[in-house]
Design a protein around this motif. Sequence first.
Motif, PDB file in Angstrom:
ATOM      1  N   ARG A 113       0.830  -1.211   0.000  1.00  0.00           N
ATOM      2  CA  ARG A 113       0.000   0.000   0.000  1.00  0.00           C
ATOM      3  C   ARG A 113       0.858   1.253   0.000  1.00  0.00           C
ATOM      4  N   GLU A 114       1.945   1.233   0.764  1.00  0.00           N
ATOM      5  CA  GLU A 114       2.856   2.372   0.799  1.00  0.00           C
ATOM      6  C   GLU A 114       3.488   2.592  -0.580  1.00  0.00           C
ATOM      7  N   VAL A 115       3.918   1.515  -1.211  1.00  0.00           N
ATOM      8  CA  VAL A 115       4.561   1.616  -2.524  1.00  0.00           C
ATOM      9  C   VAL A 115       3.570   2.096  -3.580  1.00  0.00           C
ATOM     10  N   ILE A 116       2.369   1.536  -3.572  1.00  0.00           N
ATOM     11  CA  ILE A 116       1.359   1.933  -4.550  1.00  0.00           C
ATOM     12  C   ILE A 116       1.023   3.409  -4.393  1.00  0.00           C
ATOM     13  N   ALA A 117       0.893   3.873  -3.154  1.00  0.00           N
ATOM     14  CA  ALA A 117       0.623   5.291  -2.908  1.00  0.00           C
ATOM     15  C   ALA A 117       1.760   6.169  -3.427  1.00  0.00           C
ATOM     16  N   ARG A 118       3.002   5.749  -3.190  1.00  0.00           N
ATOM     17  CA  ARG A 118       4.161   6.504  -3.663  1.00  0.00           C
ATOM     18  C   ARG A 118       4.244   6.547  -5.186  1.00  0.00           C
ATOM     19  N   SER A 119       3.760   5.477  -5.832  1.00  0.00           N
ATOM     20  CA  SER A 119       3.888   5.385  -7.285  1.00  0.00           C
ATOM     21  C   SER A 119       3.023   6.393  -8.019  1.00  0.00           C
ATOM     22  N   GLY A 120       2.001   6.923  -7.345  1.00  0.00           N
ATOM     23  CA  GLY A 120       1.156   7.943  -7.956  1.00  0.00           C
ATOM     24  C   GLY A 120       0.128   7.407  -8.927  1.00  0.00           C
ATOM     25  N   VAL A 121      -0.192   6.121  -8.853  1.00  0.00           N
ATOM     26  CA  VAL A 121      -1.190   5.542  -9.756  1.00  0.00           C
ATOM     27  C   VAL A 121      -2.565   6.116  -9.440  1.00  0.00           C
TER      28      VAL A 121
ATOM     29  N   ALA B  35      -6.392   1.181 -13.096  1.00  0.00           N
ATOM     30  CA  ALA B  35      -5.324   0.702 -12.214  1.00  0.00           C
ATOM     31  C   ALA B  35      -5.396   1.425 -10.885  1.00  0.00           C
ATOM     32  N   SER B  36      -6.523   1.290 -10.210  1.00  0.00           N
ATOM     33  CA  SER B  36      -6.676   1.903  -8.904  1.00  0.00           C
ATOM     34  C   SER B  36      -5.745   1.226  -7.915  1.00  0.00           C
ATOM     35  N   ALA B  37      -5.566   1.866  -6.770  1.00  0.00           N
ATOM     36  CA  ALA B  37      -4.707   1.289  -5.735  1.00  0.00           C
ATOM     37  C   ALA B  37      -5.217  -0.088  -5.320  1.00  0.00           C
ATOM     38  N   ASP B  38      -6.523  -0.231  -5.176  1.00  0.00           N
ATOM     39  CA  ASP B  38      -7.085  -1.526  -4.782  1.00  0.00           C
ATOM     40  C   ASP B  38      -6.853  -2.586  -5.849  1.00  0.00           C
ATOM     41  N   ARG B  39      -6.958  -2.178  -7.122  1.00  0.00           N
ATOM     42  CA  ARG B  39      -6.758  -3.143  -8.209  1.00  0.00           C
ATOM     43  C   ARG B  39      -5.316  -3.623  -8.253  1.00  0.00           C
ATOM     44  N   LEU B  40      -4.366  -2.711  -8.118  1.00  0.00           N
ATOM     45  CA  LEU B  40      -2.957  -3.101  -8.122  1.00  0.00           C
ATOM     46  C   LEU B  40      -2.624  -3.966  -6.907  1.00  0.00           C
ATOM     47  N   LEU B  41      -3.204  -3.641  -5.769  1.00  0.00           N
ATOM     48  CA  LEU B  41      -2.973  -4.453  -4.575  1.00  0.00           C
ATOM     49  C   LEU B  41      -3.498  -5.868  -4.786  1.00  0.00           C
ATOM     50  N   GLU B  42      -4.637  -5.989  -5.447  1.00  0.00           N
ATOM     51  CA  GLU B  42      -5.208  -7.311  -5.728  1.00  0.00           C
ATOM     52  C   GLU B  42      -4.294  -8.124  -6.644  1.00  0.00           C
ATOM     53  N   LEU B  43      -3.661  -7.453  -7.622  1.00  0.00           N
ATOM     54  CA  LEU B  43      -2.753  -8.152  -8.529  1.00  0.00           C
ATOM     55  C   LEU B  43      -1.458  -8.551  -7.837  1.00  0.00           C
ATOM     56  N   MET B  44      -1.039  -7.759  -6.865  1.00  0.00           N
ATOM     57  CA  MET B  44       0.208  -8.037  -6.158  1.00  0.00           C
ATOM     58  C   MET B  44       0.024  -9.006  -5.000  1.00  0.00           C
ATOM     59  N   LEU B  45      -1.168  -8.989  -4.382  1.00  0.00           N
ATOM     60  CA  LEU B  45      -1.417  -9.832  -3.207  1.00  0.00           C
ATOM     61  C   LEU B  45      -2.807 -10.445  -3.317  1.00  0.00           C
ATOM     62  N   PRO B  46      -2.995 -11.355  -4.285  1.00  0.00           N
ATOM     63  CA  PRO B  46      -4.311 -11.963  -4.477  1.00  0.00           C
ATOM     64  C   PRO B  46      -4.657 -12.916  -3.351  1.00  0.00           C
ATOM     65  N   SER B  47      -5.954 -13.197  -3.211  1.00  0.00           N
ATOM     66  CA  SER B  47      -6.400 -14.103  -2.156  1.00  0.00           C
ATOM     67  C   SER B  47      -6.145 -15.563  -2.533  1.00  0.00           C
ATOM     68  N   ARG B  48      -5.912 -15.831  -3.818  1.00  0.00           N
ATOM     69  CA  ARG B  48      -5.640 -17.186  -4.299  1.00  0.00           C
ATOM     70  C   ARG B  48      -4.144 -17.345  -4.578  1.00  0.00           C
ATOM     71  N   VAL B  49      -3.718 -18.605  -4.702  1.00  0.00           N
ATOM     72  CA  VAL B  49      -2.304 -18.892  -4.939  1.00  0.00           C
ATOM     73  C   VAL B  49      -1.864 -18.303  -6.276  1.00  0.00           C
ATOM     74  N   SER B  50      -0.748 -17.566  -6.261  1.00  0.00           N
ATOM     75  CA  SER B  50      -0.179 -17.020  -7.486  1.00  0.00           C
ATOM     76  C   SER B  50       1.334 -17.113  -7.404  1.00  0.00           C
ATOM     77  N   TYR B  51       1.913 -17.962  -8.253  1.00  0.00           N
ATOM     78  CA  TYR B  51       3.364 -18.148  -8.243  1.00  0.00           C
ATOM     79  C   TYR B  51       4.080 -16.896  -8.738  1.00  0.00           C
ATOM     80  N   GLY B  52       3.449 -16.184  -9.668  1.00  0.00           N
ATOM     81  CA  GLY B  52       4.056 -14.957 -10.155  1.00  0.00           C
ATOM     82  C   GLY B  52       3.951 -13.820  -9.165  1.00  0.00           C
ATOM     83  N   ALA B  53       2.793 -13.660  -8.539  1.00  0.00           N
ATOM     84  CA  ALA B  53       2.589 -12.539  -7.628  1.00  0.00           C
ATOM     85  C   ALA B  53       3.514 -12.607  -6.422  1.00  0.00           C
ATOM     86  N   CYS B  54       3.722 -13.810  -5.875  1.00  0.00           N
ATOM     87  CA  CYS B  54       4.593 -13.897  -4.697  1.00  0.00           C
ATOM     88  C   CYS B  54       6.025 -13.502  -5.059  1.00  0.00           C
TER      89      CYS B  54
END
Length: 444
Positions: A80-88, A93-112
């Motif tokens: 959240r700190e990084v997304i806020a700093r990035s100025g998106v 590409a809202s902050a919530d959308r980017l957070l979901e892509l970076m930290l999804p509730s399901r297993v993601s080998y790429g996201a981790c």
Amino acid sequence: MRRVCLTLPTHRACTATIEAIGEEATYGAQEFGVEVHLLILDSSPAPVLAEHRKAVAALPASPGVTVHHLDEDEQGTFLREVIARSGVTSPSASADRLLELMLPSRVSYGACTNRAFLIAQALGCTSVHRRDSDSRYQHLDGEPVFPLHQELTYLGQRADDVRKSATRSKLPPGSGDRRVAVAGGSFVGEMSVDVAEIRDLDPDTYGELVGLSLPEGSPEIWRDHLIDASFRGAGNGTFDGDHAMLAPISPMRVDMCNVALDHEVYRRVPLPPATDTIGTDYFLFHLTHDARLPGLQHNRHIVNFHTEERRTDAGFLAYQVRFVKFLLAKTYLNTVYARTAAAGDALLDAEGCVRASVVAGFVRDSVALDRTEVARRLDLAQAAYRRLGGRYTTVADTLADRRSRLLDEARDDMADFALLMDHWEALAGASAEAGLGQVRAVNR
């Protein structure tokens, strides 16, 4: 002092692996005089997380080693700190959308692994070295064989400067001035994907399923070879001394439990954040290979094993669905890989770094592919599992029930990847600006 990030993403019990990777971190600091940041990204359930915290606390203090053990709440705070700093600020590409892509509730080998990339940027590291929870180290004369040795020796070095120290060199003409972008080994032991039983039950069905991962139009003689080599790593050999080849690394020759990437690669291009899908996290190996960036392929192979969770009914079903989702994803990914292979050196800018905008364009174009081929693959996979019978019938039923959703997700995962790529360099830059203070250390 050179800083490197040795990372272990996990969502399951692995106290023995935590102890072993702690030894590898100590080895790297002592033998190479580097500052090793051991980063454990933990998505485990609470009881397992508690055991992991005890294992981390028990790691002996070692000069040059800093340990970070972040649960999902702590990872989310950092993101959240990084997304806020990035100025998106764009609606897509809202902050919530980017957070979901970076930290999804399901297993993601790429996201981790993407999270490890961003945290490594904040830590000021020049490389990320990844291990997995279901792996162990080989031993020679009673001592563990750490891949970190070869990774730290070659990664980031000008290829011509280290050419003579490699056992073999197959660098393309004109690439000697480029720096080694990736170092990797494979694994020995059990297959990396739970398909050995399918191969034993019905070799023809096995070949049909694995063959769906290959590019269309592959010559038959090569298809048979690639099917035979898929998911088998380095077989069952044992380490008997270092052998290292300097060359663009084929994704078939490395495994994600045993790889390292230079920051000049991962700060420009992330991995696909696809959920419940194996194999998509090999994207950067395809990219660096096609761009003819120097790599180091070594033989300090990890020992792979399957956790007990995979052997349960629920674990079996989940993993087979992840495998099928990989087969569907390859429809899109193989289209992208065909274009990166054709582009070759054109993927790089004047400084020899990947042109992220070009790659993002290839990914975005793939989203518009006709879904007929994806549907055909899903139908073939469903029929294959039903033909196998027994517990594989449950997989076939699940694929039938989720058909529409699976087709949608295969396409949407690529659209999500393109979206993340559009904002990745801003996120990586914001992570570097956030700095070391944003990542809690447990041993300082």
